[in-house]
Design an enzyme around this catalytic site. Structure first.
Site, mmCIF file in Angstrom:
data_model
loop_
_atom_site.group_PDB
_atom_site.id
_atom_site.type_symbol
_atom_site.label_atom_id
_atom_site.label_comp_id
_atom_site.label_asym_id
_atom_site.label_seq_id
_atom_site.Cartn_x
_atom_site.Cartn_y
_atom_site.Cartn_z
ATOM 1 C CD GLU A 39 -3.077 -0.535 -0.039
ATOM 2 O OE1 GLU A 39 -3.114 0.639 -0.454
ATOM 3 O OE2 GLU A 39 -3.770 -1.435 -0.533
ATOM 4 C CE1 TYR A 122 -7.802 3.254 -1.429
ATOM 5 C CE2 TYR A 122 -5.473 3.384 -0.847
ATOM 6 C CZ TYR A 122 -6.503 2.791 -1.551
ATOM 7 O OH TYR A 122 -6.246 1.726 -2.362
ATOM 8 C CG ASP A 140 -8.369 4.392 -5.273
ATOM 9 O OD1 ASP A 140 -9.538 4.264 -5.733
ATOM 10 O OD2 ASP A 140 -7.440 3.632 -5.601
#
Ligand code: SF4
Length: 361
Positions: A39, A122, A140
């Site tokens: 991520e 997020y 996103d």
């Protein structure tokens, strides 16, 4: 309708999911640490580039304790070339916090995840849902686009009311997915991201509606408005900057490197002394800079190049000069052989600067 929507996408994702080193080959359960690393790397960076860097990073720092125990230059050196180095420093700090506060286990609660450095709404939602299968939204740019099209909403994708609506809607949908069974919250959120990346493409590409698992439910497709949703954002202004990179060489042929500050562009990376300015620096400013850094005159210009960053355009000039005789350690920097520079953690701009020098004479 929500149950039909989520079931259609989850079924599609089971067939079409892209193979990636951080995704398990079957099912949804995965190593939370590997997901955290991926991520961090995927923010602002294309999947194809992350595919190169991720296995190397994991080989060097195979678990959260290994990363927490590493020193910062080693982490930055492993990140070098991926850009946005703040992400690497945040990831490193997050690993330390996970070891200290969570007994080396990545937390699954979004509220706990958001206490970690570099983890915003997020990433917390993506980790909680994709890794731990919790019914949490993760929005996103891809998700905003898909949901606006699916609902036929011609809104400004960057406006706060649009984002508020998208987060709320994404929350309803992931809860609907989760109600269908284990692994569905994870597959829905990840499937939504894959759909945005491979089928529901952003302009200037056209969405591939014929291949879309949601085509019978999509309002933009029905109304033929998909190509103009979402509205284009106003282009961000690109700032012009000038950088003079100074290669100061001592009598043993070593170069001087300094560490950048902890804030701003390339924070924490090493570099040869570099003068940055919004206008081309005067000869006088350059000479003063060289003297302050322990170089002697004259300066020899070796070459120039343009280097583009997301919001900046740098016009770079590389100079070389000899070091002034100096007893003991340098005040602000360290001397390194040119061959070892690659291990220092340099920005890609400074790597280019080092390549230009020998042919420049
Ligand atoms: S039908 Fe077309 S516009 Fe609608 S979600 Fe699918 S790809 Fe996107």
């Amino acid at each position: 309708v929500d149950a039909r929507t989520t079931a259609a996408l989850v079924a599609w994702f089971a067939r079409a999911r892209r193979a990636m080193p951080w995704r398990p080959s079957v099912g949804w359960a995965r190593d939370p640490y590997a997901a955290l690393v991926s991520e961090a790397m995927l923010q602002q960076t294309q999947v194809s580039r992350v595919m190169d860097y991720f296995p190397r990073f994991m080989a060097r720092f195979p678990d959260v304790r290994a990363l927490a125990a590493a020193d910062e230059p080693a982490v930055l050196a492993q990140w070098a070339g991926l850009g946005y180095y703040r992400r690497a420093r945040h990831l490193h700090a997050a690993a330390k916090a996970i070891v200290e506060r969570f007994d080396a286990r990545v937390p699954y609660d979004p509220a706990d995840l958001r206490t970690l450095p570099g983890i915003g709404r997020y990433t917390a939602g993506a980790m909680a849902s994709i890794v731990f299968d919790r019914p949490e939204p993760a929005v996103d740019g891809n998700v905003v686009r898909v949901l606006l099209r699916l609902h036929g909403k011609d809104l400004d994708p960057a406006a706060k009311p649009t984002l508020d609506w998208t987060w709320a809607r994404a929350g309803e949908l992931v809860r609907a997915a989760s109600a269908a069974g284990e692994g569905h919250a994870s597959a829905w959120n990840e499937g939504l991201m894959d759909l945005g990346a491979t089928i529901c493409l952003p302009a200037p590409a056209q969405p591939r509606c014929e291949a879309c698992p949601l085509k019978d439910l999509c309002i933009a497709r029905r109304e033929n408005t998909a190509a103009r949703i979402p509205r284009p954002k106003a282009a961000a202004r690109v700032k012009k900057l000038y950088a003079a990179v100074l290669l100061i060489t001592d009598r043993q042929g070593r170069l001087l490197f300094e560490r950048r500050g902890d804030q701003g562009l390339w924070a924490g990376l090493n570099q040869p002394p570099t003068l940055e300015s919004p206008e081309p620096p005067s000869d006088e400013a350059l000479q003063t800079f060289a003297r302050v850094k322990g170089g002697t005159l004259p300066l020899h210009a070796c070459g120039t190049f343009e280097h583009a960053l997301t919001h900046r355009r740098l016009s770079v000039t590389v100079y070389r000069c000899a070091a002034a005789p100096c007893r003991g350690k340098h005040r602000t920097g360290q001397w390194h052989a040119r061959e070892t520079a690659a291990t220092l953690g340099l920005s890609s701009m400074h790597r280019r600067a080092l390549e230009i020098e020998p042919s420049g004479g």
